[in-house]
Structures are given as C-alpha cells and as structure tokens.
Design a protein around this motif. Sequence first.
Motif, mmCIF file in Angstrom:
data_model
loop_
_atom_site.group_PDB
_atom_site.id
_atom_site.type_symbol
_atom_site.label_atom_id
_atom_site.label_comp_id
_atom_site.label_asym_id
_atom_site.label_seq_id
_atom_site.Cartn_x
_atom_site.Cartn_y
_atom_site.Cartn_z
ATOM 1 N N ASN A 65 41.314 0.039 4.816
ATOM 2 C CA ASN A 65 41.410 -0.255 3.390
ATOM 3 C C ASN A 65 42.861 -0.204 2.898
ATOM 4 N N ALA A 66 43.814 -0.178 3.816
ATOM 5 C CA ALA A 66 45.233 -0.138 3.459
ATOM 6 C C ALA A 66 45.974 -1.225 4.220
ATOM 7 N N ARG A 67 47.191 -1.486 3.779
ATOM 8 C CA ARG A 67 48.051 -2.448 4.471
ATOM 9 C C ARG A 67 49.133 -1.687 5.210
ATOM 10 N N LEU A 68 49.563 -2.234 6.311
ATOM 11 C CA LEU A 68 50.656 -1.648 7.080
ATOM 12 C C LEU A 68 51.967 -1.890 6.347
ATOM 13 N N ASP A 69 52.728 -0.825 6.120
ATOM 14 C CA ASP A 69 54.057 -0.926 5.531
ATOM 15 C C ASP A 69 55.037 -1.155 6.686
ATOM 16 N N LEU A 70 55.428 -2.401 6.874
ATOM 17 C CA LEU A 70 56.286 -2.763 8.010
ATOM 18 C C LEU A 70 57.662 -2.113 7.920
ATOM 19 N N LYS A 71 58.173 -1.903 6.718
ATOM 20 C CA LYS A 71 59.466 -1.221 6.571
ATOM 21 C C LYS A 71 59.364 0.228 7.034
ATOM 22 N N ALA A 72 58.277 0.889 6.667
ATOM 23 C CA ALA A 72 58.080 2.279 7.093
ATOM 24 C C ALA A 72 57.921 2.356 8.603
ATOM 25 N N LEU A 73 57.217 1.400 9.189
ATOM 26 C CA LEU A 73 57.049 1.368 10.637
ATOM 27 C C LEU A 73 58.397 1.175 11.323
ATOM 28 N N ALA A 74 59.196 0.248 10.823
ATOM 29 C CA ALA A 74 60.518 0.009 11.412
ATOM 30 C C ALA A 74 61.366 1.275 11.352
ATOM 31 N N ARG A 75 61.385 1.945 10.196
ATOM 32 C CA ARG A 75 62.153 3.193 10.064
ATOM 33 C C ARG A 75 61.679 4.228 11.075
ATOM 34 N N ALA A 76 60.368 4.388 11.181
ATOM 35 C CA ALA A 76 59.808 5.398 12.088
ATOM 36 C C ALA A 76 60.163 5.104 13.538
ATOM 37 N N ARG A 149 52.994 9.177 16.939
ATOM 38 C CA ARG A 149 53.654 10.000 15.925
ATOM 39 C C ARG A 149 52.946 9.778 14.609
ATOM 40 N N LEU A 150 52.679 10.856 13.889
ATOM 41 C CA LEU A 150 52.076 10.762 12.562
ATOM 42 C C LEU A 150 53.180 10.483 11.542
ATOM 43 N N VAL A 151 53.061 9.361 10.845
ATOM 44 C CA VAL A 151 54.037 8.974 9.829
ATOM 45 C C VAL A 151 53.328 8.230 8.697
ATOM 46 N N GLY A 152 53.967 8.176 7.552
ATOM 47 C CA GLY A 152 53.424 7.398 6.441
ATOM 48 C C GLY A 152 53.590 5.917 6.693
ATOM 49 N N LEU A 153 52.511 5.232 7.002
ATOM 50 C CA LEU A 153 52.574 3.809 7.358
ATOM 51 C C LEU A 153 51.803 2.896 6.426
ATOM 52 N N SER A 154 50.983 3.468 5.555
ATOM 53 C CA SER A 154 50.071 2.600 4.794
ATOM 54 C C SER A 154 50.476 2.494 3.341
ATOM 55 N N ARG A 155 50.070 1.374 2.786
ATOM 56 C CA ARG A 155 50.192 1.157 1.345
ATOM 57 C C ARG A 155 48.931 0.457 0.896
ATOM 58 N N SER A 156 48.559 0.696 -0.341
ATOM 59 C CA SER A 156 47.307 0.134 -0.853
ATOM 60 C C SER A 156 47.415 -1.324 -1.165
#
Length: 156
Positions: A65-76, A149-156
């Motif tokens: 139910n969320a979208r992948l935040d590609l910027k957050a993934l790249a940073r991680a 790794r657990l990271v903030g990856l999702s956005r609504s």
Amino acid sequence: MTPAVRALEAAGTDFHLTEYAHDPRAEAFGEEAAKALALPAETVFKTLLARLDDGRLVVAMVPVNARLDLKALARAAGARKATLAEPALAERTTGYVVGGISPLGQKKRLPAFLDESASALATLHVSGGRRGLEISLAPEDLVALTGARLVGLSRS
C-alpha cells in the motif's frame, strides 16, 4: 517447491505458506495477494529490483500500500540515484517472474533493503516465488536470510 521455500527449509526458519487463485488479469500483484488472503496491506511486502547510478542492482521491499522512495533507496545504498529495473532484467537476475519475485532464493544474492515499517510487525508476508503463493514469516527472519538493512523506503 520454489527456491524461496527451499531456502527457508534449508535454514530451518519458521514460516507459513498460503496459496490463492491468482487472476491472470491482475496487475497489482501484491495488492491482489493482500485482498485474496484478507491480509492488512501494510503487512504484505512487494519485492522490487532497482538499478543504482553506478550500475549495481539492489532489492527493495516495501508494503504493497506504499510506493518505493527511490531517493531514499539510493541514499541507503550509497548512490546518488536509483531507478526501477526493467522487468526482463529483474526476471533474469532473480530467476522469478514479475509478480512472483521473492526476496528469498534469488539466483544472485543482491544487497537488500527492507522498509523500517516491518520492524513493528510480528509477521509479514512476501511472495513465495510464484504468483499465487505467499510466505508468512517474522521480519527478523527475513532480515537474517536476506541480509537486508532496515531503512525508511516507503511513501504513501
């Protein structure tokens, strides 16, 4: 059995398999699984492959139910940019078909990232390696088996 199930069995991990009738017309595979199995969408995780700007491929797991935040993934991942991998590349790399890509038992082990929302769950659900098959397991077991790794990856 799928490579994902074999990987769980080989590791001695506690898990539960659930099958459902996949609708070949479905396009939102994770949402289809959540609905078919009457599971809260925030507990069902889709497995996505992304290509980083340096050419590396990584696995990202976020709730359906969320979208992948590609910027957050790249940073991680220590990159500047990430884009979703083309479906054919995702299939060749993982050995699974789109809509049935499991984070477990992939042909090639890739760096993996799991949305931090998983840490609040007792159980989460991921693809079992084919459309219509879901694996239920503890988030910490998924992390242990994938090295995620657990990271903030999702956005609504």
